[in-house]
Design a protein around this motif. Structure first.
Motif, PDB file in Angstrom:
ATOM      1  N   HIS A   1       6.798  -1.682  -7.566  1.00 23.40           N
ATOM      2  CA  HIS A   1       6.618  -0.545  -6.685  1.00 23.40           C
ATOM      3  C   HIS A   1       5.928   0.588  -7.441  1.00 23.40           C
ATOM      4  CE1 HIS A   1       8.064   3.496  -5.492  1.00 23.40           C
ATOM      5  NE2 HIS A   1       7.746   3.094  -4.273  1.00 23.40           N
ATOM      6  N   ASP A   2       6.416   0.878  -8.630  1.00 13.45           N
ATOM      7  CA  ASP A   2       5.840   1.946  -9.436  1.00 13.45           C
ATOM      8  C   ASP A   2       4.421   1.607  -9.905  1.00 13.45           C
ATOM      9  OD1 ASP A   2       8.134   3.375  -9.100  1.00 13.45           O
ATOM     10  OD2 ASP A   2       8.972   2.921 -11.082  1.00 13.45           O
TER      11      ASP A   2
ATOM     12  N   VAL B   1       0.726   3.727  -8.883  1.00  8.83           N
ATOM     13  CA  VAL B   1      -0.246   4.262  -9.831  1.00  8.83           C
ATOM     14  C   VAL B   1      -1.567   4.561  -9.130  1.00  8.83           C
ATOM     15  CG1 VAL B   1      -1.720   3.671 -11.803  1.00  8.83           C
ATOM     16  CG2 VAL B   1       0.741   3.243 -11.904  1.00  8.83           C
ATOM     17  N   TYR B   2      -1.946   3.696  -8.184  1.00  6.81           N
ATOM     18  CA  TYR B   2      -3.221   3.886  -7.492  1.00  6.81           C
ATOM     19  C   TYR B   2      -3.231   5.198  -6.715  1.00  6.81           C
ATOM     20  CZ  TYR B   2      -4.376  -0.885  -8.720  1.00  6.81           C
ATOM     21  OH  TYR B   2      -4.659  -2.018  -9.427  1.00  6.81           O
ATOM     22  N   ALA B   3      -2.152   5.497  -6.042  1.00 14.51           N
ATOM     23  CA  ALA B   3      -2.060   6.751  -5.291  1.00 14.51           C
ATOM     24  C   ALA B   3      -2.068   7.945  -6.239  1.00 14.51           C
ATOM     25  CB  ALA B   3      -0.800   6.758  -4.438  1.00 14.51           C
TER      26      ALA B   3
ATOM     27  N   LEU C   1       2.855   3.192   2.807  1.00 18.59           N
ATOM     28  CA  LEU C   1       2.555   1.760   2.948  1.00 18.59           C
ATOM     29  C   LEU C   1       3.239   0.955   1.846  1.00 18.59           C
ATOM     30  CD1 LEU C   1       0.858  -0.208   4.669  1.00 18.59           C
ATOM     31  CD2 LEU C   1      -1.018   0.133   3.046  1.00 18.59           C
ATOM     32  N   ILE C   2       3.207   1.480   0.638  1.00 14.90           N
ATOM     33  CA  ILE C   2       3.848   0.797  -0.493  1.00 14.90           C
ATOM     34  C   ILE C   2       5.357   0.831  -0.354  1.00 14.90           C
ATOM     35  CG2 ILE C   2       4.174   0.882  -3.005  1.00 14.90           C
ATOM     36  CD1 ILE C   2       1.312   2.023  -3.188  1.00 14.90           C
TER      37      ILE C   2
ATOM     38  N   ILE D   1       1.705  -7.408  -5.697  1.00  7.39           N
ATOM     39  CA  ILE D   1       2.584  -7.585  -4.540  1.00  7.39           C
ATOM     40  C   ILE D   1       3.272  -8.944  -4.601  1.00  7.39           C
ATOM     41  CG2 ILE D   1       2.699  -7.742  -2.023  1.00  7.39           C
ATOM     42  CD1 ILE D   1       0.291  -5.846  -1.913  1.00  7.39           C
ATOM     43  N   LEU D   2       2.519  -9.982  -4.930  1.00  5.41           N
ATOM     44  CA  LEU D   2       3.096 -11.333  -5.037  1.00  5.41           C
ATOM     45  C   LEU D   2       4.176 -11.382  -6.114  1.00  5.41           C
ATOM     46  CD1 LEU D   2      -0.098 -13.571  -4.709  1.00  5.41           C
ATOM     47  CD2 LEU D   2       1.848 -13.504  -3.136  1.00  5.41           C
TER      48      LEU D   2
END
Length: 220
Positions: free
Chosen positions: A104-105, A109-111, A214-215, A162-163
């Motif tokens: 999740h963390d 990072v992208y955001a 979304l995440i 995600i996987l």
């Protein structure tokens, strides 16, 4: 003017000799790297079509022959510049992802990184993916292919995270990884575009909140 350029080149050559001495780069490799790093911001700001040969010679203080002695043509320089600009962002993201503990963390990072698309780690001109995609879509097949690969690799990285989160039980098992990955990318790049067009950086921040939501929705 010639003496001025020669003196500048002499000074530049000494500088890069010290910088790359321990890396074992040849003079030709040092010169090539210097050209890439010096012109990367120009291509990212003015685009391929908008960047002239004089822009390159003025920025590097090298002659046309020196530049084309290391690259086949202007397009070859632009392709290398795109790779360099993209690598700066990817490196910054990778460093933060490695420090994150949960998946999740890692996704968050992208955001976090894209909250400020005009400052570090972004090169001069902002996000090279958006900038190059807009220009090269119908005009330059090689640059378009570079951007397409960048997006595909980005999608693959997010999908893999995600996987991995699904395998550890952190994310829902029925998550459509590719859909979520492309949605995150679309929101980020679309947010950057809207922020640039409107001149309001806060618009990107608002859209990145959607990325975060979304995440968060992936959690099992």
């Amino acid at each position: 003017m010639i003496k001025f350029k020669q003196l500048l080149w002499f000074g530049t050559e000494i500088f890069w000799t010290f910088v790359f001495m321990d890396n074992g780069l040849s003079k030709a490799e040092r010169t090539r790297q210097f050209i890439i790093e010096t012109t990367a911001g120009i291509f990212n700001t003015k685009g391929y079509a908008g960047t002239s040969l004089s822009d390159l010679t003025d920025a590097t203080h090298l002659t046309k022959g020196s530049i084309y002695g290391n690259f086949e043509n202007k397009e070859d320089v632009a392709l290398a510049a795109f790779d360099y600009n993209l690598s700066k962002i990817k490196q910054a993201i990778a460093q933060r992802v490695q420090k994150a503990v949960t998946y999740h963390d890692k996704l968050m990072v992208y955001a976090q990184v894209y909250h400020s698309f005009s400052g570090a780690p972004f090169p001069t001109g902002g996000c090279p993916i958006l900038n190059t995609a807009i220009e090269a879509d119908d005009t330059n097949t090689l640059l378009k292919a570079k951007v397409a690969k960048a997006v595909t690799d980005w999608k693959k990285d997010i999908s893999t995270m995600i996987l991995s989160g699904i395998e550890t039980g952190e994310f829902k098992a029925d998550t459509d990884t590719d859909r979520i990955a492309y949605s995150i990318i679309a929101l980020i790049e679309g947010g950057i575009m809207i922020a640039k067009i409107t001149g309001v950086a806060a618009n990107l921040d608002r859209i990145l909140i959607t990325v975060e939501e979304l995440i968060l929705g992936l959690k099992a």
